[in-house]
Design a protein around this motif. Sequence first.
Motif, PDB file in Angstrom:
ATOM      1  N   CYS A   8      34.680  41.522  41.394  1.00  0.00           N
ATOM      2  CA  CYS A   8      33.547  41.308  40.498  1.00  0.00           C
ATOM      3  C   CYS A   8      32.744  42.598  40.399  1.00  0.00           C
ATOM      4  O   CYS A   8      32.689  43.378  41.352  1.00  0.00           O
ATOM      5  N   PRO A  10      29.262  43.208  39.744  1.00  0.00           N
ATOM      6  CA  PRO A  10      27.937  43.418  40.343  1.00  0.00           C
ATOM      7  C   PRO A  10      27.961  43.649  41.854  1.00  0.00           C
ATOM      8  O   PRO A  10      27.304  44.543  42.354  1.00  0.00           O
ATOM      9  N   HIS A  13      32.823  41.802  45.153  1.00  0.00           N
ATOM     10  CA  HIS A  13      33.630  40.829  45.896  1.00  0.00           C
ATOM     11  C   HIS A  13      35.083  40.931  45.444  1.00  0.00           C
ATOM     12  O   HIS A  13      35.364  40.976  44.253  1.00  0.00           O
ATOM     13  N   GLN A  29      40.806  35.977  30.687  1.00  0.00           N
ATOM     14  CA  GLN A  29      39.666  36.884  30.827  1.00  0.00           C
ATOM     15  C   GLN A  29      38.885  36.941  29.512  1.00  0.00           C
ATOM     16  O   GLN A  29      37.662  36.886  29.508  1.00  0.00           O
ATOM     17  N   SER A  35      36.249  33.996  36.830  1.00  0.00           N
ATOM     18  CA  SER A  35      34.956  34.288  37.438  1.00  0.00           C
ATOM     19  C   SER A  35      35.115  34.488  38.935  1.00  0.00           C
ATOM     20  O   SER A  35      36.090  34.047  39.541  1.00  0.00           O
ATOM     21  N   CYS A  36      34.134  35.151  39.531  1.00  0.00           N
ATOM     22  CA  CYS A  36      34.141  35.429  40.966  1.00  0.00           C
ATOM     23  C   CYS A  36      33.883  34.131  41.728  1.00  0.00           C
ATOM     24  O   CYS A  36      32.894  33.437  41.451  1.00  0.00           O
ATOM     25  N   CYS A  39      30.248  34.693  43.858  1.00  0.00           N
ATOM     26  CA  CYS A  39      28.940  34.725  43.201  1.00  0.00           C
ATOM     27  C   CYS A  39      28.941  34.102  41.802  1.00  0.00           C
ATOM     28  O   CYS A  39      27.889  33.930  41.208  1.00  0.00           O
ATOM     29  N   GLY A  40      30.132  33.789  41.270  1.00  0.00           N
ATOM     30  CA  GLY A  40      30.217  33.100  39.995  1.00  0.00           C
ATOM     31  C   GLY A  40      30.142  33.972  38.753  1.00  0.00           C
ATOM     32  O   GLY A  40      30.249  33.461  37.642  1.00  0.00           O
ATOM     33  N   THR A  41      29.983  35.267  38.894  1.00  0.00           N
ATOM     34  CA  THR A  41      29.876  36.128  37.720  1.00  0.00           C
ATOM     35  C   THR A  41      31.205  36.181  36.962  1.00  0.00           C
ATOM     36  O   THR A  41      32.279  36.092  37.551  1.00  0.00           O
ATOM     37  N   GLY A  42      31.101  36.349  35.659  1.00  0.00           N
ATOM     38  CA  GLY A  42      32.292  36.510  34.829  1.00  0.00           C
ATOM     39  C   GLY A  42      32.667  37.971  34.648  1.00  0.00           C
ATOM     40  O   GLY A  42      33.668  38.288  34.005  1.00  0.00           O
ATOM     41  N   ASP A  43      31.871  38.869  35.224  1.00  0.00           N
ATOM     42  CA  ASP A  43      32.138  40.307  35.148  1.00  0.00           C
ATOM     43  C   ASP A  43      33.196  40.642  36.199  1.00  0.00           C
ATOM     44  O   ASP A  43      32.888  41.106  37.294  1.00  0.00           O
ATOM     45  N   VAL A  44      34.454  40.378  35.862  1.00  0.00           N
ATOM     46  CA  VAL A  44      35.575  40.527  36.796  1.00  0.00           C
ATOM     47  C   VAL A  44      36.610  41.454  36.189  1.00  0.00           C
ATOM     48  O   VAL A  44      36.884  41.388  34.989  1.00  0.00           O
TER      49      VAL A  44
END
Length: 162
Positions: A8, A10, A13, A29, A35-36, A39-44
């Motif tokens: 991810c 941010p 992870h 994607q 998603s991570c 932390c759940g972010t979609g910035d992967v």
Amino acid sequence: MIVFDLQCGPLGHRFEGWFGSSSDYEDQQARGLVSCPVCGTGDVSKAVMAPAVGRKGNQMTARVAKADLSDHVPAQPVANTPLPPEAVAMLKAVAAMQVEALKSSTWVGEKFAEDARAMHYGEKDIAPIHGHATLQQAQELAEEGIPVAPVVVPVIPPEEAN
């Protein structure tokens, strides 16, 4: 199935993702389905990973005696965790030994394969040297019976050192 190491953006992870194909990953994607898990972010994005290279068919596998299995301790994963202190100490010791060995060796740069071959065939006086060789050059030297070994810790050429 294909397994990718993902990371991810941010918080960095790292985790694995299993996909039917590379294009399946890209499709998921693009649709925001990856998603991570921490932390759940979609910035992967795909993380740098070593390729899985299979053993050549003519290589023997190491055999472990049953008596040795009781002493086996599974290796701990090192992704996202610091190396154990023993590993850090070992790497420092190897680096220190290499530094000492290189003090009595001459840097020959890109001429390594040429100089090693000349020494082996008696065209040049034998002396410890180090430098650059491609994988193909190193394989050719080994096939000719010329002893070569990679340096464990990367060496900075003298002209690039400050």
